[in-house]
Design an enzyme around this catalytic site. Structure first.
Site, PDB file in Angstrom:
ATOM      1  N   GLY A 139       0.908  -1.095  -0.137  1.00  0.00           N
ATOM      2  CA  GLY A 139       0.100  -0.030  -0.218  1.00  0.00           C
ATOM      3  C   GLY A 139       0.704   1.119  -0.085  1.00  0.00           C
ATOM      4  O   GLY A 139       2.053   1.574  -0.060  1.00  0.00           O
ATOM      5  N   GLY A 140       0.136   2.413   0.543  1.00  0.00           N
ATOM      6  CA  GLY A 140       1.163   3.695   0.264  1.00  0.00           C
ATOM      7  C   GLY A 140       2.416   3.611   1.010  1.00  0.00           C
ATOM      8  O   GLY A 140       1.751   3.094   2.492  1.00  0.00           O
ATOM      9  N   GLY A 193       2.229   2.339   5.647  1.00  0.00           N
ATOM     10  CA  GLY A 193       3.702   0.917   5.894  1.00  0.00           C
ATOM     11  C   GLY A 193       4.091   1.799   7.286  1.00  0.00           C
ATOM     12  O   GLY A 193       4.292   0.855   7.710  1.00  0.00           O
ATOM     13  N   GLU A 218       5.758  -3.051   0.525  1.00  0.00           N
ATOM     14  CA  GLU A 218       5.457  -2.870  -0.531  1.00  0.00           C
ATOM     15  C   GLU A 218       5.034  -1.443  -0.578  1.00  0.00           C
ATOM     16  O   GLU A 218       3.748  -2.019  -1.140  1.00  0.00           O
ATOM     17  CB  GLU A 218       5.611  -4.049  -1.917  1.00  0.00           C
ATOM     18  CG  GLU A 218       5.719  -4.304  -2.677  1.00  0.00           C
ATOM     19  CD  GLU A 218       4.673  -2.630  -3.969  1.00  0.00           C
ATOM     20  OE1 GLU A 218       5.416  -2.022  -4.001  1.00  0.00           O
ATOM     21  OE2 GLU A 218       3.941  -3.686  -4.333  1.00  0.00           O
ATOM     22  N   CYS A 248       1.930   0.069  -8.711  1.00  0.00           N
ATOM     23  CA  CYS A 248       3.423   1.056  -8.156  1.00  0.00           C
ATOM     24  C   CYS A 248       4.285   0.878  -8.911  1.00  0.00           C
ATOM     25  O   CYS A 248       5.527   1.565  -9.269  1.00  0.00           O
ATOM     26  CB  CYS A 248       3.472   0.306  -7.271  1.00  0.00           C
ATOM     27  SG  CYS A 248       3.433  -1.572  -6.832  1.00  0.00           S
TER      28      CYS A 248
END
Length: 480
Positions: A235-236, A240, A255, A289
């Site tokens: 995610g963002g 994170g 990630e 991403c």
């Protein structure tokens, strides 16, 4: 918004041996039409505690399943998924941002991911350790193995709602762990349906639990609870960072965000490279991403290349994702479009020029190219999660590498060149987790190590790499 829904069937959560429904429901909307297409139950703190209790049982069950049996279970899921490809394709289209063509490719990738997991379940080998190679240890011998880590909290995003779930469930189960899965609130149906296939394939209860609904309903227990041995998050970057701060002493795999650059040198086929770059920019409507976000183009071909990519971007057809003629589907929410528009405004206000696009079209957004200097202060500093890329002129490979590295992110990068020397120099000097030579930054296969550096993440996914992340090394030494 959260509501109590009666008009459509509600997908239940998987907790222990039961599919569980809660009084509060979360509507799942089709991003293109805005219509409610599904609903899911919303978990509360009690549901989470029961899932953790279940996972405590599941981790012992899972570690005692033989690698052969783990492999066979995952292989059966692959068979079921092939049989129901059309159904899963339509689910992705209904709840997500992909066109039907993109969704079908995601199902194919999920099949490949789980096939790899089935194979790797039987390859989790250790090594012997020559203790007797040291003075005074002649009577000793030993080895190490990879033990399951225990309970893994897996948190997945909306943009690849099936395959990124498989990238967490498959390796976790292949390596003998228990999993509590929290899929995106926007796209939870793909995850629930995949969970159904695992149970149908013979996965024992308690190994997999699925929690749905807003995190605000149950807090951060899935992150902080000491029974959780690892958190695997996609995610963002901001989310994170918050997870890492809250997790405490446990393993994390992250990630996160990116602003992927592509360098285009002056010795390439312009038409082919332009098509590749635009394709990498618009996949999943740019909600990707590793999608192309920055193009650094050599001065010798810059004007011709710019003309070509602008023409290609203008020709991208927005529309119904179910229509085979649609090139690009919707943005996940109206609020996400607001963020894209604000980011473009920031660039324009600081001197960038919009070459094409830049407009909302219903629940979609035009393919957008923005021109600016490669050394602009905003270069590479923000991730625009939509079909938007900047294009900049460079005079040398060195300028392209410097501009590419001038970012807090470091997931993927691409370079197009026919010079082997330039390619190797880029591979050696680009600061990122992966360099794609003569492919755009969004190229990936599911077996390769995948992840980034800097604010783009910690650890590596990709089936074999993820299995290693989800295990611990245990040494055995015998004094004979």
């Amino acid at each position: 918004m959260i509501s109590t829904l009666d008009k459509i069937d509600t997908m239940k959560m998987l907790i222990g041996e039961n599919w569980v429904e809660s009084p509060t429901k979360l509507p799942v909307l089709n991003p293109y039409s805005g219509k409610e297409v599904y609903a899911v139950s919303c978990a509360d703190t009690d549901h989470v505690q029961k899932a953790l209790q279940s996972a405590e049982l599941g981790k012992e069950i899972s570690r005692n399943i033989s690698p052969y049996d783990r492999s066979e279970i995952i292989a059966k899921v692959v068979v079921f998924l092939k049989e129901r490809k059309e159904e899963f394709t339509q689910i992705i289209v209904n709840e997500g941002v992909k066109t039907k063509i993109e969704a079908a490719k995601e199902v194919d990738r999920c099949i490949n991911t789980l096939t790899l997991c089935s194979e790797e379940a039987k390859r989790l080998t250790g090594e012997t350790v020559p203790f007797n190679a040291f003075a005074g240890a002649a009577s000793r011998t030993g080895y190490y193995v990879h033990d399951p880590i225990g309970i893994i909290t897996a948190i997945t995003p909306f943009n690849d709602p099936l395959n990124l779930v498989a990238h967490k469930l498959g390796p976790a189960i292949a390596s003998g762990n228990a999993v509590i899965l929290k899929p995106s609130d926007f796209t939870p149906i793909s995850a629930i349906k995949l969970g159904e296939l695992f149970l149908e394939a013979g996965l024992p209860h308690h190994i997999l639990n699925i929690i749905t609904g807003p995190v605000s309903n149950f807090g951060n227990t899935l992150i902080t609870d000491p029974r959780v041995n690892m958190v695997s998050f996609t995610g963002g970057t901001k989310s994170g960072e918050a997870i890492i701060k809250a997790a405490g002493i446990k393993k994390v795999a992250m990630e996160l965000g990116s602003s992927s650059p592509v360098i285009v040198m002056d010795d390439v086929d312009i038409d082919t490279v332009a098509e590749n770059c635009i394709g990498g920019m618009i996949w999943a409507a740019g909600q990707n991403c590793v999608g192309v976000k920055r193009m650094y183009v050599h001065d010798a071909i810059y004007d011709t290349f710019k003309e070509k990519v602008v023409a290609l971007a203008k020709s991208v057809k927005l529309g119904d994702p179910d229509d085979a003629n649609t090139d690009m589907g919707p943005i996940i929410t109206s609020e996400a479009i607001d963020v894209i528009e604000n980011s473009i405004s920031d660039l324009k206000n600081s001197g960038y020029q919009v070459l094409c696009g830049g407009n909302r079209v219903g629940n979609a957004f035009e393919a957008t190219l923005i021109e600016g200097n490669h050394d602009h202060p905003l270069n590479g500093k923000q991730e625009i999660f939509g079909p938007v890329a900047t294009i900049s002129r460079i005079n040398s490979l060195e300028e392209g590498i410097k501009a590419s590295n001038d970012s807090p992110y470091g997931l993927h990068a691409g370079i197009f060149t026919n010079s082997i020397e330039a390619a190797f120099k880029a591979v050696n000097q680009l600061q990122c987790g992966g360099v794609m030579v003569n492919d755009s930054s969004d190229y990936r296969i599911d077996m390769m190590p995948f992840g980034g550096i800097k604010q783009s993440g910690i650890g590596r996914e990709g089936v074999k790499s993820a299995i290693r992340e989800m295990t611990t090394t245990k040494i055995a030494c015998f004094n004979l």
